[in-house]
Scaffold this motif. Structure first.
Motif, PDB file in Angstrom:
ATOM      1  N   ASP A 289       0.831  -1.187   0.000  1.00  0.00           N
ATOM      2  CA  ASP A 289       0.000   0.000   0.000  1.00  0.00           C
ATOM      3  C   ASP A 289       0.865   1.236   0.000  1.00  0.00           C
ATOM      4  N   ARG A 290       0.307   2.271  -0.571  1.00  0.00           N
ATOM      5  CA  ARG A 290       0.980   3.550  -0.587  1.00  0.00           C
ATOM      6  C   ARG A 290       1.027   4.063   0.856  1.00  0.00           C
ATOM      7  N   PRO A 291       2.230   4.341   1.379  1.00  0.00           N
ATOM      8  CA  PRO A 291       2.276   4.808   2.765  1.00  0.00           C
ATOM      9  C   PRO A 291       1.633   6.198   2.857  1.00  0.00           C
ATOM     10  N   THR A 292       0.900   6.432   3.926  1.00  0.00           N
ATOM     11  CA  THR A 292       0.202   7.710   4.045  1.00  0.00           C
ATOM     12  C   THR A 292       1.162   8.803   4.501  1.00  0.00           C
ATOM     13  N   THR A 293       2.153   8.414   5.296  1.00  0.00           N
ATOM     14  CA  THR A 293       3.117   9.424   5.710  1.00  0.00           C
ATOM     15  C   THR A 293       4.408   9.231   4.938  1.00  0.00           C
ATOM     16  N   ARG A 294       5.237  10.257   4.946  1.00  0.00           N
ATOM     17  CA  ARG A 294       6.469  10.208   4.193  1.00  0.00           C
ATOM     18  C   ARG A 294       7.607  10.023   5.190  1.00  0.00           C
ATOM     19  N   PRO A 295       8.165   8.801   5.315  1.00  0.00           N
ATOM     20  CA  PRO A 295       9.236   8.603   6.293  1.00  0.00           C
ATOM     21  C   PRO A 295      10.503   9.300   5.818  1.00  0.00           C
ATOM     22  N   PRO A 296      11.241   9.946   6.734  1.00  0.00           N
ATOM     23  CA  PRO A 296      12.489  10.568   6.307  1.00  0.00           C
ATOM     24  C   PRO A 296      13.465   9.490   5.839  1.00  0.00           C
ATOM     25  N   THR A 297      14.094   9.722   4.710  1.00  0.00           N
ATOM     26  CA  THR A 297      14.937   8.696   4.115  1.00  0.00           C
ATOM     27  C   THR A 297      16.276   9.295   3.719  1.00  0.00           C
ATOM     28  N   SER A 298      17.342   8.665   4.153  1.00  0.00           N
ATOM     29  CA  SER A 298      18.667   9.133   3.761  1.00  0.00           C
ATOM     30  C   SER A 298      19.131   8.375   2.525  1.00  0.00           C
ATOM     31  N   VAL A 299      20.128   8.933   1.842  1.00  0.00           N
ATOM     32  CA  VAL A 299      20.700   8.262   0.678  1.00  0.00           C
ATOM     33  C   VAL A 299      22.196   8.117   0.916  1.00  0.00           C
ATOM     34  N   VAL A 300      22.692   6.869   0.824  1.00  0.00           N
ATOM     35  CA  VAL A 300      24.106   6.630   1.050  1.00  0.00           C
ATOM     36  C   VAL A 300      24.684   5.839  -0.119  1.00  0.00           C
ATOM     37  N   ALA A 301      25.732   6.376  -0.729  1.00  0.00           N
ATOM     38  CA  ALA A 301      26.414   5.646  -1.798  1.00  0.00           C
ATOM     39  C   ALA A 301      27.814   5.307  -1.316  1.00  0.00           C
ATOM     40  N   THR A 302      28.211   4.040  -1.526  1.00  0.00           N
ATOM     41  CA  THR A 302      29.539   3.612  -1.099  1.00  0.00           C
ATOM     42  C   THR A 302      30.286   2.986  -2.271  1.00  0.00           C
ATOM     43  N   ALA A 303      31.401   3.574  -2.625  1.00  0.00           N
ATOM     44  CA  ALA A 303      32.290   3.036  -3.676  1.00  0.00           C
ATOM     45  C   ALA A 303      31.536   2.639  -4.936  1.00  0.00           C
ATOM     46  N   VAL A 304      30.681   3.553  -5.440  1.00  0.00           N
ATOM     47  CA  VAL A 304      29.888   3.233  -6.636  1.00  0.00           C
ATOM     48  C   VAL A 304      30.747   3.396  -7.886  1.00  0.00           C
ATOM     49  N   ARG A 305      30.756   2.337  -8.691  1.00  0.00           N
ATOM     50  CA  ARG A 305      31.457   2.356  -9.974  1.00  0.00           C
ATOM     51  C   ARG A 305      30.451   2.073 -11.068  1.00  0.00           C
TER      52      ARG A 305
ATOM     53  N   HIS B 280      34.067   6.364 -10.851  1.00  0.00           N
ATOM     54  CA  HIS B 280      35.112   5.635 -10.134  1.00  0.00           C
ATOM     55  C   HIS B 280      34.878   5.784  -8.642  1.00  0.00           C
ATOM     56  N   ASP B 281      34.508   4.713  -7.971  1.00  0.00           N
ATOM     57  CA  ASP B 281      34.443   4.690  -6.508  1.00  0.00           C
ATOM     58  C   ASP B 281      33.877   5.964  -5.887  1.00  0.00           C
ATOM     59  N   VAL B 282      32.666   6.290  -6.263  1.00  0.00           N
ATOM     60  CA  VAL B 282      32.032   7.485  -5.717  1.00  0.00           C
ATOM     61  C   VAL B 282      31.326   7.127  -4.415  1.00  0.00           C
ATOM     62  N   SER B 283      31.676   7.849  -3.340  1.00  0.00           N
ATOM     63  CA  SER B 283      31.001   7.633  -2.063  1.00  0.00           C
ATOM     64  C   SER B 283      30.454   8.965  -1.581  1.00  0.00           C
ATOM     65  N   VAL B 284      29.201   8.988  -1.181  1.00  0.00           N
ATOM     66  CA  VAL B 284      28.603  10.218  -0.688  1.00  0.00           C
ATOM     67  C   VAL B 284      27.415   9.853   0.192  1.00  0.00           C
ATOM     68  N   GLU B 285      27.178  10.676   1.220  1.00  0.00           N
ATOM     69  CA  GLU B 285      26.064  10.392   2.116  1.00  0.00           C
ATOM     70  C   GLU B 285      25.190  11.634   2.209  1.00  0.00           C
ATOM     71  N   ILE B 286      23.902  11.457   1.979  1.00  0.00           N
ATOM     72  CA  ILE B 286      22.985  12.593   2.091  1.00  0.00           C
ATOM     73  C   ILE B 286      21.994  12.266   3.199  1.00  0.00           C
ATOM     74  N   PRO B 287      22.111  12.929   4.352  1.00  0.00           N
ATOM     75  CA  PRO B 287      21.195  12.641   5.454  1.00  0.00           C
ATOM     76  C   PRO B 287      19.765  13.011   5.073  1.00  0.00           C
ATOM     77  N   ALA B 288      18.787  12.385   5.732  1.00  0.00           N
ATOM     78  CA  ALA B 288      17.382  12.620   5.418  1.00  0.00           C
ATOM     79  C   ALA B 288      17.071  14.111   5.488  1.00  0.00           C
ATOM     80  N   GLY B 289      16.361  14.616   4.480  1.00  0.00           N
ATOM     81  CA  GLY B 289      15.917  16.000   4.475  1.00  0.00           C
ATOM     82  C   GLY B 289      16.949  16.982   3.966  1.00  0.00           C
ATOM     83  N   GLU B 290      18.172  16.501   3.679  1.00  0.00           N
ATOM     84  CA  GLU B 290      19.188  17.415   3.169  1.00  0.00           C
ATOM     85  C   GLU B 290      19.225  17.401   1.654  1.00  0.00           C
ATOM     86  N   SER B 291      19.801  18.472   1.071  1.00  0.00           N
ATOM     87  CA  SER B 291      19.904  18.485  -0.392  1.00  0.00           C
ATOM     88  C   SER B 291      21.368  18.548  -0.801  1.00  0.00           C
TER      89      SER B 291
END
Lengths: 558, 581
Positions: B334-350, B361-372
């Motif tokens: 089901d479509r969630p009614t609320t929007r849970p805060p979600t972070s995005v984490v990339a580790t050594a992406v090639r 080449h090995d891109v790593s970056v972390e974006i905490p929930a709610g950040e741009s």
């Protein structure tokens, strides 16, 4: 029927173009039909003369005769089909190119058709329309088969012969009367099939964005709906077609029953021999072939005509905007007191040799300027002139040589970079290409002109595509070139390089360049910038001077 | 064209797949077979009755018997008529239903296809399959119904022979070895030729599609001759491929015609010998000859249509090729009614495309929930690829991406799109009403939801000004929308889905500078309270993000807040200076 005329004219042209192929097909197929008609006669003869008498020599001659007949029969059919295939494919090819030329020539056509529908017209409709040639050949040959059978019948027994001569045309006419019903169902089917194909191609064109927002599920559901509608129409057409087959089978069944009963009675009374009876019965059975063939032609005619009508509609579609025949001269480009959606009395001049920037606060105004210069729009009031002549009075081909308006949406053609850059058949040396590529800052694409492009450049990024388009426009080297936001997908550093490159490349030989943009790096290189606010000129001058206007700075410095 | 073509199913796989579709309609199938058999049965009765007539005449029978035979002939003819029509309808309906199921499955799988494969094949190939090939297969179902009828007729006729005299039936069998030998020679060649034809047609479709699509550009350059010549070349290729296929077919047809001659001679010869030995009657031989002659129709039909059936078979194989692609697993929820805060984490992406060079080449970056996070850099630095991987558009060839702590590959497609919305470089206005276009994203959205989403995207004013508001028809050939209006629609669709993570790739860039300001406002409104990754070309847009990643040659070379980066005097500071020059 207003559209009957272009359709009929198109059909006439098709037959005129392919007259040789159609005539040869009709000839060879007639030979085939005559031989087919002679097969029951031959069977009757063999049974009468050989099987009935038990004569070995008669049987030997019979075998040889059967093979000779079949050789003529198969040769006639094959040769006919070969000529027909050539004529049909050639004609579909010719029509397809006509459709393409119609869509891409001049200012294009005003049509409500989607790209997917145009595709279906250029492929399946041209093919279906070319089947008219087959129908033409078949009508001729089937009629000849009927005539030969009738002659044979008349020689055996004139009363039966006369009966068939009168009866068969009545049957064919009666079957013809059912044609419109079948036609209605068939065109409904074609229409809905085309719409389903249109939906599919629309969804696939937008597949990348579609996936981005998660619309795949709903897209699949929409196609299912279109496909089910098409299915219902298809089943309707099948039912109508089957009813038609039932009726035609019934009429031929009736024909055979009556003919066999009568000829059996004649044979009992000794009026005809057993061999003649077999020939008559065989011929009556064969007669169903050309009759059904003719009836089938009626059936096929419906599809083919509907397709021909759609092709004719595109070919006869009105020009999107008018053009005249005055030869274009290069000179001053002038917008004088222009009123149209987005513009409210705009006047501006572009002198030869000038690099002019046009900044608008509203998108509608920028669209209006671009459309007016491209000739896709005619002003409600005021005029757009090149060297004193309104654009719409100029010869379109001539105008395109004098002035280029590069669309903002980039479309690349060809399967290599070299192909994508070339826009005419003149000799272009690699040096000129490299020069244009350097000016457009295409350094990251390397020096390989043979760099392969997939499916109109889909393997390039947005920024790369824009730079190829800029290089293409520079290479085309028109006296007047108009760019609309050419660097929106390009990073800031590259944008500066392109601005320098465009300026340098267009600097000599009195070339005028118009940049409709709000990009500061581009505007900074312009000789003069016209600032359009509220649909009219709100300021003119160098970029740096105009920055003093708060409204200008607000649009440009973001 | 150098485009890698999508898979084509083998003959066996094609037959099996189509049979599975047919089996979904068992009643229709059974009725089709029975009615077809009955139709052929009554049709075969006619020549047998005519043979009786010949015998009756030879034996000087009574007029009464003659009338009886005539009456039966009429009955047989009548029932043949009704049954033939019915059979044709049933078989064709059976076929088109299976066909409709198949084309829906093809589009379904094409829409869900592995992204890398789709990019490599190009949209032209897929479009040609769901338009050209679908149409050919659909049209061929009527033909297939006729072929089916003809096959049943051949079988029933053979049974008819057997009721006359088994020795004549044996003579009739002579034709089959001839058929078998020529088919063995013809079929493999034909398959290759028809496949070649389909490939040529796919190239033609691609050429036509890009021409119609880019008609404006062709107009602008007045290069109709050049573009016309390109289409002509592609179209000519398809014509030549077709003629090659026809030539092969004609050889086959020739052999088939001689097979008929051999069969007829064999039947007549057997009859001749049997009648001479008094083992059979002239009437039986007549019936046999007439029966065989009647077979010319169905046999000829099989012949003539073999061409179309073969090329329809090739088209079908191309459809099944797509239908058999394994679609990613679908899991509901089901479509969630609320929007849970979600972070995005990339580790050594090639990542690298197919056989291409490595673009990340090995891109790593972390974006905490709610950040741009803004991603900037030169064209070709890998920004779009990184955005696509973080958005789950396609998987990276190496490394991990976590969304809200969960590996991205563990999320089902539906779920993934509820978590992360991607606005791609390409903008497309889908054909239909404006409301239809938006509801592609959320089918059950109310009009109020639509208006709210449009308001967020800054599009409410111009939509209200449209002739029919939300019911205005947009898309190809309908009410034209400007590039930035189309872009606003793209933003509104995402607003409607309301995901916790949003990826904007050149969102305001592609629309053209003129509308960029309105779009900046719209995207700022959309990104508020969400985790966001913005591929920024306008540095002003990058400045408004919490952090900026500068990319070069597939690596992140700088990462920090805008103020820090400008202060650090590195690559970003240089860019910013260029922007402000």
């Amino acid at each position: 029927m207003a559209e009957a005329n272009p359709t009929r004219r198109l059909i006439g042209e098709m037959f005129r173009r392919q007259r040789r192929g159609v005539a040869l097909t009709a000839g060879f197929w007639s030979l085939h039909q005559v031989c087919e008609a002679l097969v029951p006669v031959a069977i009757g003869l063999v049974i009468d003369q050989a099987v009935g008498t038990g004569s070995t020599w008669a049987m030997v001659w019979s075998v040889l005769g059967v093979f000779a007949l079949f050789t003529a029969l198969t040769m006639g059919w094959r040769t006919g089909l070969w000529f027909l295939s050539k004529a049909e494919l050639e004609e579909a090819h010719v029509l397809r190119l006509q459709v393409v030329r119609r869509v891409v020539t001049g200012r294009g056509i005003s049509t409500e058709r989607q790209t997917g529908e145009l595709l279906s017209i250029a492929t399946s409709d041209t093919q279906n329309a070319s089947e008219l040639l087959e129908i033409g050949s078949r009508v001729v040959s089937a009629s000849l088969g009927l005539v030969v059978s009738t002659v044979v019948l008349l020689r055996i027994d004139w009363s039966l012969g006369i009966g068939l001569v009168i009866g068969i045309p009545i049957l064919v006419l009666a079957l013809n009367a059912l044609g419109p019903v079948v036609e209605r169902h068939t065109s409904a089917k074609q229409e809905s099939l085309g719409q389903a194909a249109g939906t599919a191609s629309d969804l696939l064109t937008g597949l990348r964005p579609l996936r981005g927002f998660g619309g795949v599920e709903e897209a699949a559901r929409r196609y299912r709906t279109a496909s089910r509608t098409s299915l219902r129409a298809n089943i309707g057409a099948i039912k109508a077609g089957s009813a038609f087959v039932s009726v035609s089978t019934f009429t031929t069944g009736l024909l055979i029953a009556v003919v066999s009963a009568l000829s059996g009675w004649f044979a009992l009374r000794g009026r005809i021999t057993i061999g003649e009876l077999i020939t008559i019965v065989g011929l009556a059975a064969f007669l169903t072939d050309p009759v059904l063939n003719l009836a089938h032609c009626v059936f096929q005619l419906a599809t083919a005509r509907a397709s021909a009508a759609r092709v004719a509609e595109v070919l006869a579609a009105p020009e999107r905007a008018a053009s005249g025949s005055t030869p274009a001269k290069t000179g001053q480009l002038v917008l004088d007191d222009v009123h149209t959606a987005g513009l409210d009395g705009l006047s501006l001049k572009v002198d030869p040799g000038e690099l002019l920037g046009v900044v608008t606060t509203e998108i509608a105004a920028a669209d209006a300027v671009t459309d007016l210069l491209a000739g896709a729009r005619v002003p409600e009031r005021g005029s757009v002139t090149l060297a004193g002549t309104p654009l719409q009075e100029l010869d379109i081909a001539d105008l395109r040589r004098a002035m280029l308006v590069e669309p903002h949406a980039v479309d690349l053609f060809g399967d290599s970079l070299r192909e994508a850059l070339r826009t005419d058949d003149g000799q272009v040396d690699d040096g000129a290409m490299t020069e244009a590529m350097t000016a457009a800052s295409m350094t990251d694409l390397g020096k390989e002109l043979d760099h392969a492009l997939l499916d109109h450049g889909s393997n390039l990024s947005g920024g790369q595509r824009q730079r190829v388009a800029v290089a293409r426009a520079l290479l085309a080297d028109r006296p007047v070139t108009v760019f609309r936001d050419p660097t929106t997908a390009v990073d800031a550093v590259t944008e500066h390089a392109i601005a320098e490159g465009v300026r340098a490349h267009r600097a000599t030989g009195g070339r005028a360049t118009v940049l409709v943009t709000t990009s500061a790096p581009l505007l900074d290189r312009c000789d003069r910038v016209v600032f359009v606010d509220g649909g009219r000129v709100a300021g003119t001058g160098r970029h740096r001077d105009l920055l003093d206007l708060p409204a200008y700075a607000d649009v440009v410095l973001r | 064209m150098t485009a890698a073509i999508l898979p084509v199913a083998s003959g066996r796989a094609t037959a099996a797949a189509f049979w599975r579709k047919l089996r979904r309609y068992p009643l229709l199938g059974l009725a089709s077979v029975l009615v077809s058999a009955a139709a052929s049965g009554s049709a075969v009765m006619v020549p047998i009755l005519l043979g009786r007539l010949v015998d009756l005449v030879a034996d000087r029978g009574s007029t009464h018997d003659l009338l009886r035979i005539a009456a039966w002939t009429l009955v047989a003819g009548l029932s043949a008529a009704v049954l033939t029509g019915t059979a044709r309808w049933l078989v064709a309906e059976w076929g088109v239903r299976a066909c409709a199921d198949l084309r829906e499955e093809v589009l379904d799988h094409a829409l869900r296809m592995d992204a890398a494969r789709l990019e490599a094949a190009g949209s032209g190939d897929v479009a040609s399959r769901v338009t050209d090939d679908v149409e050919q297969v659909t049209d061929a179902t009527q033909l297939a119904a006729d072929v089916f009828g003809a096959l049943v007729t051949v079988a029933i006729t053979f049974a008819g022979f057997a009721t006359l005299d088994w020795r004549i039936a044996l003579a009739f069998l002579v034709v089959f070895p001839v058929y078998a030998v020529s088919l063995r020679r013809f079929l493999p060649q034909a398959e290759a030729r028809y496949a070649a034809e389909r490939r040529a047609v796919a190239v033609r479709t691609q050429s036509l599609l890009s021409t119609f699509h880019g008609a404006r550009t062709v107009h602008a350059y007045g290069m109709e001759d050049r573009q016309g010549a390109r289409v002509e070349q592609a179209s000519r290729g398809a014509v030549d491929a077709r003629l090659k296929a026809v030539r092969g077919f004609l050889w086959f047809a020739n052999v088939m015609n001689y097979a008929e001659a051999i069969g007829l001679t064999a039947v007549l010869l057997a009859g001749f010998l049997l009648v001479r030995a008094d083992a059979s009657t002239v009437g039986e031989v007549t019936a046999a000859a007439l029966l065989f002659h009647r077979l010319f129709g169905p046999l000829g039909m099989l012949l003539v249509t073999f061409n179309d059936v073969q090329s329809a078979g090739a088209a079908l194989a191309r459809l099944v090729g797509v239908a058999d692609l394994e679609p990613p697993a679908r899991r509901g929820g089901d479509r969630p009614t609320t929007r849970p805060p979600t972070s995005v984490v990339a580790t050594a992406v090639r990542h690298h495309y197919l056989d291409g060079p490595t673009v990340l080449h090995d891109v790593s970056v972390e974006i905490p929930a709610g950040e741009s996070l803004a991603v900037v850099g030169e064209s070709g630095a890998g920004k779009t690829t990184l955005a696509a991987i973080l958005g789950g558009v396609f998987p990276a060839t190496g490394g991990d991406v976590l969304l809200g702590g969960r590996p991205i590959q563990d999320l089902a497609p539906d779920e993934l799109r509820r978590v992360v919305g991607v606005v791609t470089q390409e903008v497309h206005v889908f054909a239909g009403t404006l409301a239809d276009d938006l509801r592609l994203a959320v089918p059950d959205a109310t009009d109020q939801d639509l208006h709210a989403a449009l308001k967020l995207a800054g599009a409410d004013e111009w939509v209200a000004a449209l002739p029919d508001g939300l019911a205005t028809r947009v898309g190809d050939g309908e009410h034209p929308l400007t590039a930035s209006q189309a872009q606003q629609l793209a933003l509104a669709r995402i607003a409607l889905v309301d995901p916790p993570v949003v990826i904007l790739d050149e969102a305001s860039a592609e629309a053209g500078s003129a509308g960029a300001r309105q779009l900046d406002l719209a995207s700022a409104a959309l990104l508020a309270d969400r985790t966001a990754i913005v591929v920024a070309h306008r540095l002003t847009q990058a400045q408004t993000c919490d952090r900026i990643a500068v990319m070069a040659h597939g690596r992140i070379v700088e990462l920090g807040t805008p103020a820090d980066l400008i202060a650090a005097g590195g690559a970003y500071a240089t860019l910013w200076a260029a922007w402000h020059r």
